[in-house]
Design a protein around this motif. Structure first.
Motif, PDB file in Angstrom:
ATOM      1  N   SER A   1       2.030 -10.061   8.386  1.00 18.81           N
ATOM      2  CA  SER A   1       2.117  -9.792   6.960  1.00 18.81           C
ATOM      3  C   SER A   1       1.974 -11.075   6.145  1.00 18.81           C
ATOM      4  O   SER A   1       1.569 -11.054   5.011  1.00 18.81           O
ATOM      5  CB  SER A   1       3.433  -9.102   6.615  1.00 18.81           C
ATOM      6  OG  SER A   1       4.488 -10.012   6.812  1.00 18.81           O
TER       7      SER A   1
ATOM      8  N   HIS B   1       2.121  -8.898  -1.661  1.00 18.75           N
ATOM      9  CA  HIS B   1       2.423  -7.524  -2.068  1.00 18.75           C
ATOM     10  C   HIS B   1       1.884  -7.334  -3.476  1.00 18.75           C
ATOM     11  O   HIS B   1       1.448  -8.300  -4.112  1.00 18.75           O
ATOM     12  CB  HIS B   1       3.936  -7.237  -2.012  1.00 18.75           C
ATOM     13  CG  HIS B   1       4.759  -8.181  -2.846  1.00 18.75           C
ATOM     14  ND1 HIS B   1       5.366  -9.288  -2.322  1.00 18.75           N
ATOM     15  CD2 HIS B   1       5.060  -8.184  -4.174  1.00 18.75           C
ATOM     16  CE1 HIS B   1       6.012  -9.945  -3.273  1.00 18.75           C
ATOM     17  NE2 HIS B   1       5.840  -9.300  -4.417  1.00 18.75           N
TER      18      HIS B   1
ATOM     19  N   LYS C   1       5.029   1.999   0.617  1.00 23.95           N
ATOM     20  CA  LYS C   1       4.333   1.132   1.560  1.00 23.95           C
ATOM     21  C   LYS C   1       3.055   1.784   2.050  1.00 23.95           C
ATOM     22  O   LYS C   1       3.093   2.871   2.638  1.00 23.95           O
ATOM     23  CB  LYS C   1       5.253   0.791   2.725  1.00 23.95           C
ATOM     24  CG  LYS C   1       6.313  -0.210   2.284  1.00 23.95           C
ATOM     25  CD  LYS C   1       7.231  -0.650   3.378  1.00 23.95           C
ATOM     26  CE  LYS C   1       8.190  -1.694   2.823  1.00 23.95           C
ATOM     27  NZ  LYS C   1       9.383  -1.851   3.614  1.00 23.95           N
TER      28      LYS C   1
ATOM     29  N   GLU D   1       0.083   2.203   4.580  1.00 21.32           N
ATOM     30  CA  GLU D   1       0.021   1.978   6.014  1.00 21.32           C
ATOM     31  C   GLU D   1      -1.443   1.870   6.434  1.00 21.32           C
ATOM     32  O   GLU D   1      -2.248   2.745   6.099  1.00 21.32           O
ATOM     33  CB  GLU D   1       0.699   3.142   6.733  1.00 21.32           C
ATOM     34  CG  GLU D   1       0.909   2.834   8.176  1.00 21.32           C
ATOM     35  CD  GLU D   1       2.306   3.231   8.641  1.00 21.32           C
ATOM     36  OE1 GLU D   1       3.271   2.938   7.922  1.00 21.32           O
ATOM     37  OE2 GLU D   1       2.393   3.823   9.714  1.00 21.32           O
TER      38      GLU D   1
ATOM     39  N   GLN E   1       1.801  -2.674   7.281  1.00 17.41           N
ATOM     40  CA  GLN E   1       2.181  -2.091   5.995  1.00 17.41           C
ATOM     41  C   GLN E   1       1.892  -3.052   4.863  1.00 17.41           C
ATOM     42  O   GLN E   1       1.866  -4.279   5.053  1.00 17.41           O
ATOM     43  CB  GLN E   1       3.664  -1.739   6.017  1.00 17.41           C
ATOM     44  CG  GLN E   1       3.949  -0.593   6.955  1.00 17.41           C
ATOM     45  CD  GLN E   1       5.411  -0.211   6.958  1.00 17.41           C
ATOM     46  OE1 GLN E   1       6.283  -1.030   6.735  1.00 17.41           O
ATOM     47  NE2 GLN E   1       5.679   1.063   7.217  1.00 17.41           N
ATOM     48  N   TYR E   2       1.699  -2.482   3.694  1.00 20.89           N
ATOM     49  CA  TYR E   2       1.473  -3.307   2.506  1.00 20.89           C
ATOM     50  C   TYR E   2       2.245  -2.680   1.361  1.00 20.89           C
ATOM     51  O   TYR E   2       2.041  -1.512   1.029  1.00 20.89           O
ATOM     52  CB  TYR E   2      -0.018  -3.390   2.172  1.00 20.89           C
ATOM     53  CG  TYR E   2      -0.291  -4.382   1.066  1.00 20.89           C
ATOM     54  CD1 TYR E   2      -0.238  -5.753   1.327  1.00 20.89           C
ATOM     55  CD2 TYR E   2      -0.579  -3.960  -0.234  1.00 20.89           C
ATOM     56  CE1 TYR E   2      -0.469  -6.678   0.321  1.00 20.89           C
ATOM     57  CE2 TYR E   2      -0.802  -4.883  -1.244  1.00 20.89           C
ATOM     58  CZ  TYR E   2      -0.743  -6.240  -0.959  1.00 20.89           C
ATOM     59  OH  TYR E   2      -0.966  -7.153  -1.958  1.00 20.89           O
ATOM     60  N   GLU E   3       3.148  -3.452   0.780  1.00 27.75           N
ATOM     61  CA  GLU E   3       4.059  -2.856  -0.194  1.00 27.75           C
ATOM     62  C   GLU E   3       3.501  -2.862  -1.618  1.00 27.75           C
ATOM     63  O   GLU E   3       2.993  -3.873  -2.107  1.00 27.75           O
ATOM     64  CB  GLU E   3       5.409  -3.593  -0.181  1.00 27.75           C
ATOM     65  CG  GLU E   3       6.433  -2.831  -1.014  1.00 27.75           C
ATOM     66  CD  GLU E   3       7.848  -3.367  -0.890  1.00 27.75           C
ATOM     67  OE1 GLU E   3       8.034  -4.448  -0.298  1.00 27.75           O
ATOM     68  OE2 GLU E   3       8.754  -2.687  -1.419  1.00 27.75           O
TER      69      GLU E   3
END
Ligand code: CA
Ligand code: CA
Length: 624
Positions: free
Chosen positions: A18, A25, A85, A87, A105-107
């Motif tokens: 991440s 984010h 999040k 996915e 994941q990417y918030e």
């Protein structure tokens, strides 16, 4: 046991993964629905990355770079998208037997509802900015002074070229000191991570303690306390009614930035067959008779060997920096930008980043370091009144020409164009700026000789300069330590004007944050600034009013700041004889008033009884 180890391994790999996403984010509800996400990971370009179904978000495009270690995804985040999040599924079609299936994941967070209310407030001419170097100001947390996993592990307060350990917590500890002095805004030299070893500059092994060698645009250096410490510092400042200016650098990155260590493509960085510095000539940017050769050298040369120059005309690089600028505002909520090395940057890029910021944050303000050698040169780089082939859109500039004119006024005799007349003439050329009130006015900074040394350590001249700084048009900026008469010329290097603030470290032999630690002269300087700055806070005429100046006569310079409620008169004797001032010719500003109240002493005098000793400055509010 095995299972938990495996889980730990996944956690670690997810964590390091991440960290290779830029931006780290993002938010839902941004004005611009587009987001270009950079995935940096070995051979990612050979993999297939798929976004799992998420309402309101889709991948509209993907871009491969020259390097297989990058994949850029253009996301469209519609108004329907909710925080959560995303996915992503990665399938490695090349070697399915290897790590064939992974997700990351990417918030998408929800935005602050306080922008423009309690944060992102913008800085204006009623503010008073204090510029400080965090490493040199105050050490609030000795536990973050050095880290063995960073490239520079030196810490030595006896070495001017090394790091000294100051940090965000140190700034927080001194907020009351600053507020008491009348400061309304803090500008820290950059806090962004500079994970660089010490680099050779003009023969010295310099540490990146000044902050201008970025290695990760999404991290505050952990030696300042990291991202959370910066958030806390800004929150603490805001809670005390103080604002924060963020120092941005678009022109270059440090040698150890990923963009240079593992470039996505060769053309992200301006390439030269061998190290080529810029000519440092602002004229090479705007000269109608200039050559492409000089212009290219100015905009694409490397500032120094260890600062790769970014190709800001590259759309991907531009997107990255623009998104980062927006990310920083939303993440930290600071109030305005100061932009470094402005005249070395691609011009269209500069307008694009400014416009994108304003589109998202109408209240955020910017002043830029163009360092123009005269008024026209400085005005060229901001919104101006000139008819030019390229029109810059920056709000305001650091006012280098006015700074030089003030130095001229305080160090040379009044001649036709020199001495105090230089100041008069420089201000007269304000017609070139669209709004000179948006310029930032200063007497010195971290790249200049200390002001007290410039005026020959003469307290009267020092006060004259402070009087100009705090009553003139524009946003005044004080450089840390000037209030306690810190001195030095930048000889042999700038480090001489970047010394520690005495008392900023536990156990310092003297503490000049307190009156008891200051000499009589230092207290006189401090109190003068404090009195003026606190008066300024309440003065609508100085904060927002107009300026009217009169041609200097007998080396005496007079100007007024005024609005409907208030008129403030400033008189300065730059000659060597005592002068009684005839105020007759100021009628258009003094009519209706009978006397004037000295702001420093409180004494009220009839208007026709002002007498100024050599280098005396009088600041008074007119009384009816
Ligand atoms: Ca520290
Ligand atoms: Ca450049």
């Amino acid at each position: 046991m095995k299972r938990s180890l495996l889980f730990l391994f996944i956690l670690i790999s997810l964590k390091s993964f991440s960290q290779d996403l830029y931006p780290t984010h993002w938010w839902v509800g941004m004005n611009n629905p587009e987001l270009q996400l950079i995935i940096h990971r070995q051979n990612v370009a050979h993999e297939t990355v798929t976004l799992m179904k998420y309402k309101g978000v889709k991948v509209v495009r993907q871009h491969k770079m020259e390097s297989p270690n990058y994949l850029l995804l253009d996301l469209e985040i519609s108004k329907k998208a909710k925080p959560g999040k995303l996915e992503f599924k990665i399938t490695n079609l090349q070697s399915p037997e290897a790590v064939s299936y992974k997700t990351f994941q990417y918030e998408l967070k929800s935005r602050s509802t306080e922008n423009g209310k309690t944060r992102v407030l913008g800085v204006n001419s009623s503010d008073f900015v204090y510029l400080l170097m965090p490493d040199r100001f105050s050490n609030g947390d000795p536990s973050n002074d050095r880290f063995t996993d960073l490239r520079d592990t030196d810490l030595d307060r006896n070495d001017k070229y090394a790091r000294h350990g100051g940090d965000c917590k140190g700034v927080v500890n001194k907020l009351d000191y600053l507020k008491d002095m009348g400061v309304t805004t803090i500008w820290c030299t950059p806090l962004i991570e500079n994970d660089m070893p010490r680099m050779k500059e003009v023969g010295y092994e310099l540490a990146g303690f000044h902050g201008y060698w970025f290695t990760d645009h999404y991290k505050i250096d952990k030696r300042y306390g990291g991202n959370e410490a910066y958030k806390s510092m800004i929150a603490a400042a805001h809670s005390k009614g103080l604002k924060v200016i963020h120092d941005a650098v678009y022109n270059h990155v440090g040698l150890y930035h990923w963009m240079n260590l593992d470039p996505p493509a060769k053309d992200w960085i301006n390439q030269w067959p061998e190290f080529t510095p810029p000519n440092h000539r602002d004229a090479a940017v705007f000269d109608p008779h200039g050559s492409v050769y000089d212009n290219t050298n100015m905009l694409k040369g490397w500032f120094v060997r260890h600062l790769p120059d970014l190709n800001l005309a590259n759309t991907y690089v531009a997107n990255y920096l623009i998104q980062n600028a927006i990310w920083l505002v939303e993440e930290f909520g600071f109030d305005g930008f100061r932009v470094d090395t402005y005249k070395y940057c691609d011009e269209q890029f500069l307008n694009n980043v400014n416009a994108a910021l304003l589109d998202q944050y109408p209240t955020v303000t910017t002043f830029v370091e163009a360092w123009g050698h005269d008024v026209a040169a400085n005005a060229y780089f901001v919104q101006n009144t000139m008819d030019l082939p390229f029109n810059h859109n920056a709000m305001g500039a650091l006012d280098f020409p006015l700074c030089e004119a003030i130095h001229n006024s305080l160090t040379r005799p009044a001649e036709w164009t020199g001495g105090i007349n230089a100041l008069y003439l420089t201000l007269a050329e304000d017609f070139l700026y669209k709004d000179p009130m948006k310029n930032c006015l200063f007497l010195d900074n971290h790249d200049m000789n200390r002001f007290f040394s410039v005026v020959g350590e003469d307290l009267q001249k020092f006060k004259a300069g402070m009087a100009l700084l705090l009553t003139m048009r524009g946003i005044p900026q004080l450089y840390y330590g000037d209030e306690i008469l810190m001195k030095n010329f930048k000889n042999p290097t700038d480090q001489e004007v970047r010394l520690d603030f005495p008392g900023g470290w536990a156990g310092d032999p003297v503490n000049k944050f307190q009156a008891s630690g200051r000499t009589k002269e230092e207290n006189e300087a401090f109190e003068y600034i404090k009195t003026l700055a606190n008066y300024r806070k309440k003065s609508t005429a100085i904060g927002k009013g107009k300026l009217m100046q009169y041609i200097p006569q007998n080396a005496v310079y007079t100007y007024f700041r005024y609005d409907d409620q208030q008129t403030v008169m400033v008189m300065m004797n730059t000659g060597n004889e005592t002068r009684k001032v005839n105020t007759q010719r100021f009628n258009e500003r003094t009519d209706g008033f009978t006397s004037v109240k000295n702001i420093i002493t409180g004494q009220v005098l009839p208007l026709d009884q002002i007498e100024l000793k050599p280098w005396e400055t009088f600041i008074g509010e007119l009384v009816k």
